[in-house]
Design an enzyme around this catalytic site. Structure first.
Site, PDB file in Angstrom:
ATOM      1  N   VAL A  89      41.843  24.812  33.379  1.00  9.31           N
ATOM      2  CA  VAL A  89      42.795  25.596  32.600  1.00  9.31           C
ATOM      3  C   VAL A  89      42.073  26.798  32.004  1.00  9.31           C
ATOM      4  CG1 VAL A  89      44.183  23.544  32.133  1.00  9.31           C
ATOM      5  CG2 VAL A  89      42.484  24.275  30.446  1.00  9.31           C
ATOM      6  N   GLU A  91      40.088  29.584  29.855  1.00 11.55           N
ATOM      7  CA  GLU A  91      38.746  29.480  29.262  1.00 11.55           C
ATOM      8  C   GLU A  91      38.824  29.599  27.738  1.00 11.55           C
ATOM      9  OE1 GLU A  91      34.452  29.147  30.013  1.00 11.55           O
ATOM     10  OE2 GLU A  91      36.280  28.583  31.047  1.00 11.55           O
ATOM     11  N   SER A 118      33.105  28.528  32.720  1.00 13.08           N
ATOM     12  CA  SER A 118      32.054  29.507  32.950  1.00 13.08           C
ATOM     13  C   SER A 118      31.137  29.667  31.748  1.00 13.08           C
ATOM     14  CB  SER A 118      32.672  30.875  33.291  1.00 13.08           C
ATOM     15  OG  SER A 118      33.457  31.340  32.210  1.00 13.08           O
ATOM     16  N   HIS A 139      30.784  24.834  37.403  1.00 16.51           N
ATOM     17  CA  HIS A 139      31.158  26.239  37.426  1.00 16.51           C
ATOM     18  C   HIS A 139      31.286  26.639  38.885  1.00 16.51           C
ATOM     19  CE1 HIS A 139      30.211  30.685  36.207  1.00 16.51           C
ATOM     20  NE2 HIS A 139      31.464  30.514  36.611  1.00 16.51           N
TER      21      HIS A 139
END
Length: 281
Positions: A89, A91, A118, A139
């Site tokens: 979903v 960030e 990330s 990631h």
């Protein structure tokens, strides 16, 4: 595990959720893609069909492999029987934590619950999950079916079994992976995103236009794509969110999102996914 022993659930039908789902379906894994908005899921199904065709044309998927079954749902209850869960979903730590709390309480103990992030530290998100020993991070880069390497983030409370189970999933997806320690931005974003921010600053200061900046990085430094095209591919809103996370958690002023980046996000120019960013698509 073989492909047919994995049942993957992906939470979030945005760019990365669609990309991870495309990769998994293309490698023959059954996937349930969950999002709260049925219209978003409708668009995601169409996009996944397009991406599968493109990935096949580019030779990014295994030959003679039947695509995995794709299901979509609007309730986390549909993910209760997953053998692995990947959350993808937005960030934002609060949003991720809420989604992870819900799904981790539903799946069986021992099921790896993975946040695709990330920049947000895994130990920070682990406070929200039912069993932190089953929780770790990935990631994936965009698009996941073209990038063969995945950054895996092991939190302080992550167990060996969860890491091994995720490794089995990544092997089934044809990915290589490297494990890194849990710090804001990990390796790739901690190095890359401030550099992208600097490149945007160079454009705002009129040192050079995006085309020149990118051409210099490609021609002088050997980058496959320049920083502005990379930013457009990541999504300028995603980049701004990641930079905010890094700035708040490290205090590094180089991670404060540049005003030009914020202006483009405010205008809805988010990069490739919106059709316009530093370039038109």
């Amino acid at each position: 595990m073989e492909q047919d022993e994995h049942t993957l659930v992906v939470l979030g039908a945005g760019v990365m959720g669609v990309g991870i789902t495309t990769l998994a379906v293309g490698f023959g894994l059954p996937v349930t893609l969950i999002d709260v908005d049925e219209q978003i899921l409708d668009r995601a199904r169409r996009k996944i069909r397009q991406e599968l065709k493109l990935a096949t044309l580019m030779g990014a998927l295994p030959e003679n492999t039947e695509p995995g079954e794709l299901r979509t749902a609007t309730s986390a209850d549909s993910g209760a029987d997953a053998s692995a869960v990947i959350e993808a979903v937005t960030e934002t730590a609060e949003v991720k934590a809420a989604v992870l709390a819900e799904i981790s309480a539903l799946v069986k103990p021992g099921t790896p619950v993975v946040s695709n992030t990330s920049s947000i530290p895994i130990d920070e998100l682990a406070d929200a999950v039912a069993r932190p020993e089953d929780f770790l991070g990935t990631h994936f880069m965009n698009p996941p079916y073209l990038i063969p390497m995945v950054e895996v983030i092991r939190g302080r409370r992550t167990g060996d079994a969860a890491q091994a189970a995720l490794g089995s999933v990544l092997t089934a997806l044809g990915r290589r992976w490297l494990v890194v320690a849990d710090h804001p931005g990990f390796v790739t974003s901690r190095v890359l995103h401030p550099m992208l921010n600097d490149a945007i600053r160079v454009v705002r200061e009129k040192t050079a236009p995006p085309e020149t900046v990118d051409a210099l990085f490609e021609g002088c430094l050997g980058h496959r794509t320049g920083p502005l095209r990379t930013a457009d591919l990541i999504g300028l809103d995603n980049l701004a969110d990641s930079l905010r996370v890094l700035h708040a958690r490290t205090g590094d002023e180089g991670c404060r999102p540049d005003q030009l980046l914020l202006d483009k996000v405010r205008a809805g120019h988010l990069g490739r996914k919106s059709g316009r960013g530093f370039y038109d698509y």
